[in-house]
Design a protein around this motif. Structure first.
Motif, PDB file in Angstrom:
ATOM      1  N   GLY A 152      -9.183   0.432  -9.776  1.00 18.88           N
ATOM      2  CA  GLY A 152      -9.750   0.082  -8.876  1.00 18.88           C
ATOM      3  C   GLY A 152      -9.397   0.053  -7.539  1.00 18.88           C
ATOM      4  N   SER A 153      -8.168   0.788  -7.528  1.00 20.00           N
ATOM      5  CA  SER A 153      -7.412   0.603  -6.184  1.00 20.00           C
ATOM      6  C   SER A 153      -6.684   1.635  -5.622  1.00 20.00           C
ATOM      7  CB  SER A 153      -6.263  -0.490  -6.012  1.00 20.00           C
ATOM      8  OG  SER A 153      -5.564  -0.533  -7.177  1.00 20.00           O
ATOM      9  N   ALA A 154      -6.879   2.853  -6.290  1.00 26.19           N
ATOM     10  CA  ALA A 154      -6.188   4.193  -6.049  1.00 26.19           C
ATOM     11  C   ALA A 154      -7.218   5.263  -5.832  1.00 26.19           C
ATOM     12  CB  ALA A 154      -5.242   4.546  -7.146  1.00 26.19           C
ATOM     13  N   TRP A 155      -7.187   5.976  -4.739  1.00 27.45           N
ATOM     14  CA  TRP A 155      -8.064   7.031  -4.297  1.00 27.45           C
ATOM     15  C   TRP A 155      -7.549   8.306  -3.966  1.00 27.45           C
ATOM     16  CZ3 TRP A 155      -8.655   1.878  -3.012  1.00 27.45           C
ATOM     17  CH2 TRP A 155      -9.737   1.242  -3.255  1.00 27.45           C
ATOM     18  N   GLY A 156      -7.974   9.228  -4.349  1.00 25.81           N
ATOM     19  CA  GLY A 156      -7.514  10.797  -3.722  1.00 25.81           C
ATOM     20  C   GLY A 156      -8.731  11.396  -2.971  1.00 25.81           C
ATOM     21  N   MET A 157      -8.354  12.460  -2.110  1.00 27.35           N
ATOM     22  CA  MET A 157      -9.246  12.982  -1.297  1.00 27.35           C
ATOM     23  C   MET A 157      -8.628  14.404  -1.028  1.00 27.35           C
ATOM     24  SD  MET A 157     -10.441  10.480   1.649  1.00 27.35           S
ATOM     25  CE  MET A 157      -9.044  10.167   2.350  1.00 27.35           C
ATOM     26  N   PRO A 168      -2.526  -0.685  -3.797  1.00 25.21           N
ATOM     27  CA  PRO A 168      -3.594   0.232  -3.361  1.00 25.21           C
ATOM     28  C   PRO A 168      -3.002   1.587  -2.713  1.00 25.21           C
ATOM     29  CG  PRO A 168      -3.915  -1.868  -2.357  1.00 25.21           C
ATOM     30  CD  PRO A 168      -2.781  -1.828  -3.114  1.00 25.21           C
ATOM     31  N   VAL A 169      -3.473   2.763  -3.207  1.00 29.19           N
ATOM     32  CA  VAL A 169      -3.010   4.068  -3.059  1.00 29.19           C
ATOM     33  C   VAL A 169      -4.143   4.802  -2.377  1.00 29.19           C
ATOM     34  CG1 VAL A 169      -1.956   6.091  -4.035  1.00 29.19           C
ATOM     35  CG2 VAL A 169      -1.462   3.879  -4.938  1.00 29.19           C
ATOM     36  N   LEU A 170      -3.588   5.856  -1.484  1.00 25.98           N
ATOM     37  CA  LEU A 170      -4.670   6.867  -0.757  1.00 25.98           C
ATOM     38  C   LEU A 170      -3.879   7.967  -0.642  1.00 25.98           C
ATOM     39  CD1 LEU A 170      -7.408   7.096   0.250  1.00 25.98           C
ATOM     40  CD2 LEU A 170      -6.477   6.651   2.410  1.00 25.98           C
ATOM     41  N   CYS A 221      -5.226  15.564   0.042  1.00 23.99           N
ATOM     42  CA  CYS A 221      -4.909  17.124  -0.326  1.00 23.99           C
ATOM     43  C   CYS A 221      -3.639  16.972  -1.499  1.00 23.99           C
ATOM     44  CB  CYS A 221      -4.293  17.818   0.817  1.00 23.99           C
ATOM     45  SG  CYS A 221      -4.544  19.591   0.659  1.00 23.99           S
ATOM     46  N   LEU A 222      -2.571  17.334  -1.131  1.00 25.89           N
ATOM     47  CA  LEU A 222      -1.370  17.478  -1.897  1.00 25.89           C
ATOM     48  C   LEU A 222      -1.049  15.843  -2.602  1.00 25.89           C
ATOM     49  CD1 LEU A 222       1.188  18.457  -3.150  1.00 25.89           C
ATOM     50  CD2 LEU A 222       2.421  18.256  -1.380  1.00 25.89           C
ATOM     51  N   GLY A 223      -1.115  15.094  -1.718  1.00 25.06           N
ATOM     52  CA  GLY A 223      -1.401  13.612  -2.039  1.00 25.06           C
ATOM     53  C   GLY A 223      -1.967  13.245  -3.215  1.00 25.06           C
ATOM     54  N   ALA A 224      -3.625  13.685  -3.336  1.00 22.89           N
ATOM     55  CA  ALA A 224      -4.389  13.640  -4.260  1.00 22.89           C
ATOM     56  C   ALA A 224      -4.033  14.263  -5.301  1.00 22.89           C
ATOM     57  CB  ALA A 224      -5.814  14.004  -3.668  1.00 22.89           C
ATOM     58  N   GLY A 230       0.746  -1.099  -0.220  1.00 21.76           N
ATOM     59  CA  GLY A 230      -0.062  -0.011   0.165  1.00 21.76           C
ATOM     60  C   GLY A 230       0.988   1.397   0.030  1.00 21.76           C
ATOM     61  N   LEU A 231       0.299   2.367  -0.484  1.00 19.20           N
ATOM     62  CA  LEU A 231       0.971   3.618  -0.565  1.00 19.20           C
ATOM     63  C   LEU A 231       0.136   4.589   0.142  1.00 19.20           C
ATOM     64  CD1 LEU A 231       3.362   5.479  -1.234  1.00 19.20           C
ATOM     65  CD2 LEU A 231       2.521   5.398  -3.726  1.00 19.20           C
ATOM     66  N   VAL A 232       0.666   5.509   0.884  1.00 22.97           N
ATOM     67  CA  VAL A 232      -0.190   6.672   1.439  1.00 22.97           C
ATOM     68  C   VAL A 232       0.645   7.889   1.159  1.00 22.97           C
ATOM     69  CG1 VAL A 232      -1.294   7.591   3.434  1.00 22.97           C
ATOM     70  CG2 VAL A 232      -1.558   5.002   3.057  1.00 22.97           C
TER      71      VAL A 232
END
Length: 432
Positions: A165-170, A80-82, A85-88, A47-49
């Motif tokens: 299907g496995s990377a999200w940005g907020m 899987p990535v989350l 903010c800047l990360g998104a 996983g990567l956050v």
């Protein structure tokens, strides 16, 4: 290992970190603000956050190129990535979108609206249509083609999204707890001053938000945990797929010799399981002829892409699938060829049972590797492992329990080969 990237001392994972810890998932933090070096590869990641920060995703900053490279590697390997903010914003850029300045700073507590797609999303499925969250940003992003918008608001339409299907940005700070709100206000007092009461109102706001926040992060942790073994396998092979044929260019004749040992006949239905770049497919096609069926299944999209580049789709049908949950009806196959896969599945016993399920009675399973076990152990600088699932003392009973009868076992200096037959259970008819 879950890699967490932090860009500023006050912008840690907070509630997200607590959810990962509660799930028993090991984490490793790269504090770019302290000069930590970004990992060169995604090989060992499940996983990567990527957290927030004051820098702009559309401008160069120390480590930006390496961070984008790691995000692209994670996307390529379906890790899987989350991103927050800047990360998104960096996630959007890594996927082919763009980050840009927004229409002034958005600071404080305000609603976002969930889209229809959020109701079916793995993370946001139970989040209400409106969610009041903490905003603290002045930049925004344009999503890449194919991304799914999950949350929006009038001023900043892109608030949450999914890529693949496995990377999200907020864009908003769902990770915030009371300590996070205080830390943000201390780190950015001028911005906090534009949102009077942002700290004082935090307990009441978080009392409502916490249940939904914790649910999203609990589901992310469960998503990571459930896919950890598959993720590790994909990550390992994705980076190596482009040069796989070059590294093992001389193995073709050994694969063909192993296929000869399967005693296939024209018209047989055969599967190359964990086919990689499809080196066994030409030999399998030669054995079963034009009337036979040849399938190649692999878990890593990059390997199948390499197989297509080599023209292996001319010899068999290529499928992306999990070796432990095959998309095939019961007793479909006459034979399975598998090179090196047993050591890469999370539970060999479960895998062997699934392979027996899709094979007709008296069908053949051939486990192969172009190196013997001792040769491979020496190459990696380690002794033979008594718990190796391919050791005969482990493999024979595992096959028997799964419904196979081991008829040949060769652990030679320069190859490994085990041949087994599918045992017909009561009421099953043997293949003709």
């Amino acid at each position: 290992m879950i890699q967490i990237v932090e860009h500023a001392p006050k912008e840690g994972p907070y509630a997200l970190g607590a959810a990962l810890e509660a799930a028993g998932l090991p984490t490793r933090v790269c504090r770019t603000w302290a000069g930590d070096r970004m990992p060169d590869t995604a090989d060992d990641l499940v996983g990567l956050v990527v957290m927030g920060g004051a820098m702009a995703a559309y401008e160069d900053f120390p480590g930006r190129s390496a961070e984008l490279a790691l995000l692209r590697a994670a996307l390529d390997a379906d890790i899987p990535v989350l991103g927050v903010c800047l990360g998104a914003q960096l996630l959007a850029v890594a996927a082919g979108g763009a980050a840009r300045p927004g229409n002034g700073a958005q600071i404080g507590w305000a609603d976002v609206r969930m889209t229809e797609a959020a109701h079916a999303d793995a993370l946001f499925t139970t989040v209400p249509e409106r969610l009041r969250v903490l905003h603290w940003h002045g930049d925004t992003m344009d999503l890449p083609a194919g991304a799914t918008l999950l949350a929006s608001c009038d001023r900043y339409p892109v608030q949450a999204f999914r890529i693949g299907g496995s990377a999200w940005g907020m864009q908003f700070h769902l990770e915030a707890d009371e300590s996070a709100v205080g830390a943000f206000a201390d780190a950015f007092p001028e911005e906090a001053a534009t949102a009077p009461g942002v700290v004082e109102s935090a307990p009441a706001e978080l009392a409502v938000l916490a249940r939904h926040r914790d649910g999203v992060f609990k589901r992310f942790a469960a998503f990571v945990a459930a896919r950890a073994q598959q993720t590790a396998t994909r990550a390992f092979f994705t980076r190596r797929a482009a040069t796989w044929e070059e590294r093992f260019t001389g193995d073709g004749p050994r694969y063909a010799a192993a296929v000869d040992r399967m005693e296939l006949r024209p018209g047989h239905r055969v599967l190359d399981l964990g086919c990689g770049t499809g080196r066994a497919l030409p030999a399998l096609r030669a054995q079963v002829g034009d009337t036979g069926l040849v399938l190649g299944i692999d878990l890593t999209p990059a390997m199948l892409t390499a197989a297509l580049r080599e023209g292996r789709d001319k010899d068999g049908h290529l499928l992306l699938a999990d070796a432990c949950r095959l998309p095939l009806p019961t007793a479909t196959l006459d034979a399975i060829f598998s090179a090196g896969l047993v050591n890469h599945v999370p539970d060999p016993a479960t895998a062997l049972r699934e392979w027996a399920r899709v094979t007709a009675p008296d069908g053949t399973l051939l486990l192969f590797h172009p190196s013997g076990r001792a040769e491979r152990a020496a190459r990696h600088g380690r002794p033979l492992d008594p718990d190796d699932p391919l050791a005969e003392t482990n493999l024979r009973p595992a096959l028997r329990t799964a419904g196979w009868d081991l008829s040949c076992y060769e652990d030679a200096p320069h190859h490994f080969l085990a041949r087994a037959s599918r045992v017909a259970s009561r009421g099953e008819a043997s293949r003709p």
